[in-house]
Design a protein around this motif. Structure first.
Motif, PDB file in Angstrom:
ATOM      1  N   ILE A   4       1.179   9.552  -6.142  1.00 37.92           N
ATOM      2  CA  ILE A   4       1.567  10.971  -6.082  1.00 37.92           C
ATOM      3  C   ILE A   4       2.675  11.279  -7.089  1.00 37.92           C
ATOM      4  O   ILE A   4       3.311  12.341  -7.004  1.00 37.92           O
ATOM      5  CB  ILE A   4       2.010  11.373  -4.656  1.00 37.92           C
ATOM      6  CG1 ILE A   4       3.235  10.566  -4.201  1.00 37.92           C
ATOM      7  CG2 ILE A   4       0.861  11.202  -3.672  1.00 37.92           C
ATOM      8  CD1 ILE A   4       3.798  11.029  -2.851  1.00 37.92           C
ATOM      9  N   GLY A   5       2.902  10.352  -8.018  1.00 34.86           N
ATOM     10  CA  GLY A   5       3.819  10.629  -9.117  1.00 34.86           C
ATOM     11  C   GLY A   5       5.229  10.098  -8.963  1.00 34.86           C
ATOM     12  O   GLY A   5       6.084  10.374  -9.816  1.00 34.86           O
ATOM     13  N   VAL A   6       5.504   9.327  -7.919  1.00 34.60           N
ATOM     14  CA  VAL A   6       6.842   8.755  -7.748  1.00 34.60           C
ATOM     15  C   VAL A   6       7.010   7.577  -8.713  1.00 34.60           C
ATOM     16  O   VAL A   6       6.118   6.739  -8.820  1.00 34.60           O
ATOM     17  CB  VAL A   6       7.050   8.283  -6.293  1.00 34.60           C
ATOM     18  CG1 VAL A   6       8.421   7.628  -6.115  1.00 34.60           C
ATOM     19  CG2 VAL A   6       6.892   9.461  -5.333  1.00 34.60           C
ATOM     20  N   PRO A   7       8.134   7.465  -9.427  1.00 31.91           N
ATOM     21  CA  PRO A   7       8.343   6.310 -10.314  1.00 31.91           C
ATOM     22  C   PRO A   7       8.256   4.993  -9.541  1.00 31.91           C
ATOM     23  O   PRO A   7       8.604   4.917  -8.355  1.00 31.91           O
ATOM     24  CB  PRO A   7       9.765   6.549 -10.861  1.00 31.91           C
ATOM     25  CG  PRO A   7       9.971   8.024 -10.742  1.00 31.91           C
ATOM     26  CD  PRO A   7       9.231   8.450  -9.514  1.00 31.91           C
ATOM     27  N   LEU A   8       7.809   3.932 -10.226  1.00 28.58           N
ATOM     28  CA  LEU A   8       7.513   2.672  -9.556  1.00 28.58           C
ATOM     29  C   LEU A   8       8.728   2.097  -8.834  1.00 28.58           C
ATOM     30  O   LEU A   8       8.626   1.660  -7.680  1.00 28.58           O
ATOM     31  CB  LEU A   8       6.968   1.665 -10.576  1.00 28.58           C
ATOM     32  CG  LEU A   8       6.615   0.282 -10.013  1.00 28.58           C
ATOM     33  CD1 LEU A   8       5.568   0.383  -8.917  1.00 28.58           C
ATOM     34  CD2 LEU A   8       6.147  -0.643 -11.138  1.00 28.58           C
ATOM     35  N   ILE A   9       9.876   2.081  -9.502  1.00 30.96           N
ATOM     36  CA  ILE A   9      11.070   1.510  -8.876  1.00 30.96           C
ATOM     37  C   ILE A   9      11.413   2.260  -7.592  1.00 30.96           C
ATOM     38  O   ILE A   9      11.688   1.646  -6.545  1.00 30.96           O
ATOM     39  CB  ILE A   9      12.269   1.553  -9.847  1.00 30.96           C
ATOM     40  CG1 ILE A   9      12.023   0.641 -11.054  1.00 30.96           C
ATOM     41  CG2 ILE A   9      13.549   1.137  -9.121  1.00 30.96           C
ATOM     42  CD1 ILE A   9      11.994  -0.825 -10.706  1.00 30.96           C
ATOM     43  N   TYR A  22       0.830  -1.206   0.000  1.00 29.93           N
ATOM     44  CA  TYR A  22       0.000   0.000   0.000  1.00 29.93           C
ATOM     45  C   TYR A  22       0.868   1.261   0.000  1.00 29.93           C
ATOM     46  O   TYR A  22       0.543   2.251  -0.653  1.00 29.93           O
ATOM     47  CB  TYR A  22      -0.925   0.008   1.217  1.00 29.93           C
ATOM     48  CG  TYR A  22      -2.271  -0.617   0.962  1.00 29.93           C
ATOM     49  CD1 TYR A  22      -3.223   0.025   0.168  1.00 29.93           C
ATOM     50  CD2 TYR A  22      -2.603  -1.845   1.507  1.00 29.93           C
ATOM     51  CE1 TYR A  22      -4.466  -0.533  -0.065  1.00 29.93           C
ATOM     52  CE2 TYR A  22      -3.842  -2.421   1.287  1.00 29.93           C
ATOM     53  CZ  TYR A  22      -4.772  -1.769   0.494  1.00 29.93           C
ATOM     54  OH  TYR A  22      -5.989  -2.336   0.261  1.00 29.93           O
ATOM     55  N   VAL A  23       1.971   1.225   0.747  1.00 30.82           N
ATOM     56  CA  VAL A  23       2.866   2.387   0.774  1.00 30.82           C
ATOM     57  C   VAL A  23       3.446   2.632  -0.618  1.00 30.82           C
ATOM     58  O   VAL A  23       3.486   3.777  -1.100  1.00 30.82           O
ATOM     59  CB  VAL A  23       3.991   2.163   1.806  1.00 30.82           C
ATOM     60  CG1 VAL A  23       5.069   3.234   1.679  1.00 30.82           C
ATOM     61  CG2 VAL A  23       3.421   2.158   3.216  1.00 30.82           C
ATOM     62  N   ALA A  24       3.894   1.555  -1.289  1.00 28.86           N
ATOM     63  CA  ALA A  24       4.421   1.703  -2.645  1.00 28.86           C
ATOM     64  C   ALA A  24       3.346   2.230  -3.590  1.00 28.86           C
ATOM     65  O   ALA A  24       3.607   3.113  -4.432  1.00 28.86           O
ATOM     66  CB  ALA A  24       4.959   0.362  -3.146  1.00 28.86           C
ATOM     67  N   TRP A  25       2.132   1.688  -3.470  1.00 26.58           N
ATOM     68  CA  TRP A  25       1.017   2.142  -4.313  1.00 26.58           C
ATOM     69  C   TRP A  25       0.702   3.616  -4.068  1.00 26.58           C
ATOM     70  O   TRP A  25       0.449   4.374  -5.011  1.00 26.58           O
ATOM     71  CB  TRP A  25      -0.207   1.274  -4.028  1.00 26.58           C
ATOM     72  CG  TRP A  25      -1.471   1.755  -4.649  1.00 26.58           C
ATOM     73  CD1 TRP A  25      -1.850   1.622  -5.960  1.00 26.58           C
ATOM     74  CD2 TRP A  25      -2.538   2.455  -4.000  1.00 26.58           C
ATOM     75  NE1 TRP A  25      -3.089   2.204  -6.160  1.00 26.58           N
ATOM     76  CE2 TRP A  25      -3.535   2.726  -4.971  1.00 26.58           C
ATOM     77  CE3 TRP A  25      -2.750   2.882  -2.693  1.00 26.58           C
ATOM     78  CZ2 TRP A  25      -4.711   3.387  -4.665  1.00 26.58           C
ATOM     79  CZ3 TRP A  25      -3.930   3.543  -2.377  1.00 26.58           C
ATOM     80  CH2 TRP A  25      -4.878   3.797  -3.366  1.00 26.58           C
ATOM     81  N   TRP A  26       0.747   4.037  -2.805  1.00 25.61           N
ATOM     82  CA  TRP A  26       0.478   5.438  -2.477  1.00 25.61           C
ATOM     83  C   TRP A  26       1.530   6.351  -3.094  1.00 25.61           C
ATOM     84  O   TRP A  26       1.202   7.414  -3.644  1.00 25.61           O
ATOM     85  CB  TRP A  26       0.445   5.610  -0.960  1.00 25.61           C
ATOM     86  CG  TRP A  26       0.158   7.024  -0.534  1.00 25.61           C
ATOM     87  CD1 TRP A  26      -1.057   7.637  -0.447  1.00 25.61           C
ATOM     88  CD2 TRP A  26       1.132   8.005  -0.146  1.00 25.61           C
ATOM     89  NE1 TRP A  26      -0.916   8.949  -0.028  1.00 25.61           N
ATOM     90  CE2 TRP A  26       0.424   9.198   0.169  1.00 25.61           C
ATOM     91  CE3 TRP A  26       2.517   7.993  -0.023  1.00 25.61           C
ATOM     92  CZ2 TRP A  26       1.065  10.352   0.594  1.00 25.61           C
ATOM     93  CZ3 TRP A  26       3.172   9.151   0.391  1.00 25.61           C
ATOM     94  CH2 TRP A  26       2.447  10.316   0.694  1.00 25.61           C
TER      95      TRP A  26
END
Length: 293
Positions: A56-61, A48-52
Motif C-alpha cells: 500500500i506504499g509504505v517504505p520497507l523500513i 505478511y504484515v510487512a509485505w502488505w
C-alpha cells in the motif's frame, strides 16, 4: 579457495536466519520456561504484515518496524489469553498448544493472502563484492551483521539489565519472583512480545531470499530448534554460534562429502545434535542444571 569462502559466507547467511528464530525461542524460554513451536508461524504472519504494508506504499523500513510492533502486540496477546492457561501445567500440554498455534497461524496466513508465492522486497541491495575470488552478496553480509547485533543486545539484556534478570527470575520461579515484588504477568507478556518482534525480524530477512508463503519458515524452524539444542537454551551467544555452525557445515558437506550431497545435507544438524548430546547434554554453551532435593 574461492568456492570454499563462498560456501562459508553463504552458510553464515543461512545460519543467521536460523539464529534469528533460535534467539526468539531462547527469549521465550528464558521468560516463561517454554519452547514455542509456533515461533515460525508468528514470523511468517509478521512477514505478511510487512509485505502488505509495502503493497500500500509504505517504505520497507517503516513496514518492517510496523510489523515488529504488530508482532510484539500479538506475542503479548497470545501469552496473556492463550499460553498463560498452560504455562505452569503439564509441559506436554503446552507443547501441543504451541503446535496448534503454529497450525492456526499458518492457516490464517493462507486464508488471508492465499498459498501463492509472493515476492517480498529485500532490506539489503542485491549487489555482490569480491573477496578472495568469491562473490559475496551484500544481503548475506547485512543479514549476518543484523544477527550479530541482535545477539549482543540479547546477551546484554539477560546479563546486564534488571529487566533481563527479572525475566530469568520469573522463568525459574514465578512464585518467588512475585513475592519479591516483580510484576510476573507483565514480564511474561513482555517476554513473548519481544520474542515475537524478533521473529518478525527473522521473517523480514528470510522472505526476500525465499518466496513468501505460509509454510516459508517450516524448515528454518527445524534448524532453529537444532541450533537451540546444540547451543544451549540458556545462551543467546551459543545458539547463534550453533546456527552458524549448522549453516556452514551443511553447505560444506553438500559439496565436499559425496555420499551426502544436496539431497542428504539435512542430516548434518541431526548428526551434530547426536554427537553434542553424547558429550554435553546441556549444549555447547549451556549451563548444567542443578536441582536441589
Amino acid at each position: 579457495m574461492g568456492t570454499f569462502i563462498q560456501l562459508v559466507v553463504d552458510g553464515l547467511s543461512t545460519g543467521s536466519i536460523y539464529a534469528a528464530l533460535a534467539l526468539a525461542i531462547v527469549l521465550v524460554n528464558q521468560a516463561t520456561g517454554l519452547i514455542n513451536f509456533a515461533q515460525g508461524g508468528m514470523a511468517v504472519l509478521s512477514a505478511y504484515v510487512a509485505w502488505w504494508f509495502t503493497g500500500i506504499g509504505v517504505p520497507l523500513i517503516l513496514a518492517i518496524l510496523l510489523a515488529v510492533l504488530f508482532s510484539f502486540v500479538m506475542g503479548a496477546f497470545l501469552e496473556r489469553y492463550v499460553i498463560r492457561r498452560f504455562e505452569r501445567g503439564d509441559p506436554d500440554t503446552a507443547v501441543v498448544v504451541t503446535i496448534g498455534l503454529l497450525t492456526l497461524i499458518t492457516g490464517i496466513c493462507g486464508w488471508l493472502w492465499s498459498y501463492n508465492n509472493q515476492q517480498m522486497p529485500s532490506l539489503f541491495p542485491l549487489d555482490t563484492v569480491q573477496v578472495l575470488g568469491a562473490s559475496i552478496s551484500v544481503r548475506s553480509i547485512g543479514t549476518t551483521v543484523v544477527i550479530i547485533a541482535i545477539m549482543l543486545l540479547l546477551q546484554g539484556l539477560f546479563v546486564g539489565t534488571k529487566f533481563g534478570l527479572a525475566l530469568r527470575a520469573v522463568a525459574v520461579n514465578p512464585q518467588s519472583a512475585s513475592f519479591s515484588g516483580l510484576p510476573v504477568g507483565r514480564l511474561l507478556m513482555a517476554g513473548w512480545g519481544l520474542a515475537a518482534g524478533l521473529g518478525a525480524v527473522a521473517g523480514a530477512l528470510v522472505a526476500p531470499q525465499l518466496t513468501l508463503t505460509p509454510g516459508m519458515m517450516d524448515n528454518a524452524l527445524v534448524y532453529a530448534l537444532a541450533a537451540v539444542i546444540l547451543g544451549g537454551l540458556s545462551s543467546p551467544f551459543g545458539v547463534v554460534v550453533a546456527a552458524w555452525l549448522i549453516g556452514v557445515l551443511e553447505n560444506l558437506a553438500a559439496v565436499y562429502v559425496p555420499f551426502i550431497g544436496y539431497d542428504l545435507k539435512v542430516v548434518v544438524p541431526f548428526l551434530l545434535i547426536f554427537v553434542v548430546l553424547l558429550v554435553r547434554p546441556q549444549g555447547l554453551f549451556g549451563r548444567k542444571a542443578v536441582v536441589r532435593v
